[in-house]
Design a protein around this motif. Structure first.
Motif, PDB file in Angstrom:
ATOM      1  N   UNK A   7      46.087 -15.584 -35.919  1.00 27.93           N
ATOM      2  CA  UNK A   7      46.140 -14.170 -35.569  1.00 27.93           C
ATOM      3  C   UNK A   7      47.477 -13.555 -35.959  1.00 27.93           C
ATOM      4  N   UNK A   8      47.473 -12.251 -36.241  1.00 29.71           N
ATOM      5  CA  UNK A   8      48.721 -11.556 -36.543  1.00 29.71           C
ATOM      6  C   UNK A   8      48.752 -10.215 -35.816  1.00 29.71           C
ATOM      7  N   UNK A   9      49.954  -9.808 -35.430  1.00 32.31           N
ATOM      8  CA  UNK A   9      50.163  -8.561 -34.683  1.00 32.31           C
ATOM      9  C   UNK A   9      50.735  -7.503 -35.606  1.00 32.31           C
ATOM     10  N   UNK A  17      45.479   5.032 -36.412  1.00 32.02           N
ATOM     11  CA  UNK A  17      45.075   5.105 -35.009  1.00 32.02           C
ATOM     12  C   UNK A  17      43.552   5.170 -34.829  1.00 32.02           C
ATOM     13  N   UNK A  18      42.809   5.869 -35.682  1.00 26.81           N
ATOM     14  CA  UNK A  18      41.344   5.853 -35.523  1.00 26.81           C
ATOM     15  C   UNK A  18      40.732   4.446 -35.554  1.00 26.81           C
ATOM     16  N   UNK A  19      41.404   3.488 -36.182  1.00 26.72           N
ATOM     17  CA  UNK A  19      40.910   2.105 -36.183  1.00 26.72           C
ATOM     18  C   UNK A  19      40.931   1.525 -34.769  1.00 26.72           C
ATOM     19  N   UNK A  20      41.945   1.878 -33.993  1.00 25.72           N
ATOM     20  CA  UNK A  20      42.019   1.417 -32.599  1.00 25.72           C
ATOM     21  C   UNK A  20      40.857   2.006 -31.807  1.00 25.72           C
ATOM     22  N   UNK A  45      42.078 -13.802 -39.180  1.00 24.72           N
ATOM     23  CA  UNK A  45      42.350 -14.154 -40.581  1.00 24.72           C
ATOM     24  C   UNK A  45      41.636 -13.238 -41.570  1.00 24.72           C
ATOM     25  N   UNK A  46      40.482 -12.716 -41.161  1.00 26.74           N
ATOM     26  CA  UNK A  46      39.728 -11.807 -42.030  1.00 26.74           C
ATOM     27  C   UNK A  46      40.216 -10.353 -41.903  1.00 26.74           C
ATOM     28  N   UNK A  47      41.301 -10.150 -41.163  1.00 28.66           N
ATOM     29  CA  UNK A  47      41.916  -8.831 -40.953  1.00 28.66           C
ATOM     30  C   UNK A  47      41.103  -7.918 -40.041  1.00 28.66           C
TER      31      UNK A  47
END
Length: 146
Positions: A7-9, A17-20, A45-47
């Motif tokens: 995982x990555x932060x 922001x619309x993705x959130x 890993x797949x973003x």
């Protein structure tokens, strides 16, 4: 950006922001991200976004809110990775209202339960609005480590 192998932060840009909000809707979470509020996501890993949290900017403080992890990624340290990564933006004006059963988790991250009557009115009022909605929540503040 931090990495925990799988995982990555990442802090989202205002344009992202619309993705959130899409994450919140897809997973049926209450959260709502606003363009001017810092928002961090955890990606696999797949973003794909698998977790999210925002810092709602208020006049005298900021509220850690919308902390959510996709059901299939719970109990894998994702929430801890998210909040530890977000901690770079926490200060003694950072509050959160976790559900009662999450108190030990938030205590382990540096939050402490505080007397709600001694806090800024903007945060106090919001807390009581949520309480009136029947939420079983605590009033916590981040304790800056020296």
């Amino acid at each position: 950006m931090s990495d925990n192998q799988k995982f990555s932060a990442h802090w989202l840009s205002e344009a992202e922001i619309p993705l959130a909000n899409k994450f919140y809707r897809t997973h049926k979470f209450r959260g709502k991200a606003r363009r001017h509020d810092p928002c961090m996501v955890i990606r696999d890993r797949q973003k794909h976004i698998i977790a999210c949290g925002c810092l709602k900017q208020l006049s005298e403080s900021q509220l850690l809110a919308g902390v959510a992890v996709a059901k299939e990624y719970r109990d894998q340290g994702v929430a801890r990775l998210l909040l530890n990564s977000m901690a770079e933006a926490f200060d003694d004006r950072t509050f959160t209202f976790p559900y009662q059963h999450l108190a030990p988790f938030y205590l382990s991250l540096g939050f402490v339960e505080v007397d709600e009557d001694e806090q800024p009115s903007t945060i106090f009022d919001r807390f009581h609005t949520y309480r009136r909605q029947g939420r079983d929540i605590l009033f916590m503040r981040y304790r800056v480590q020296h």
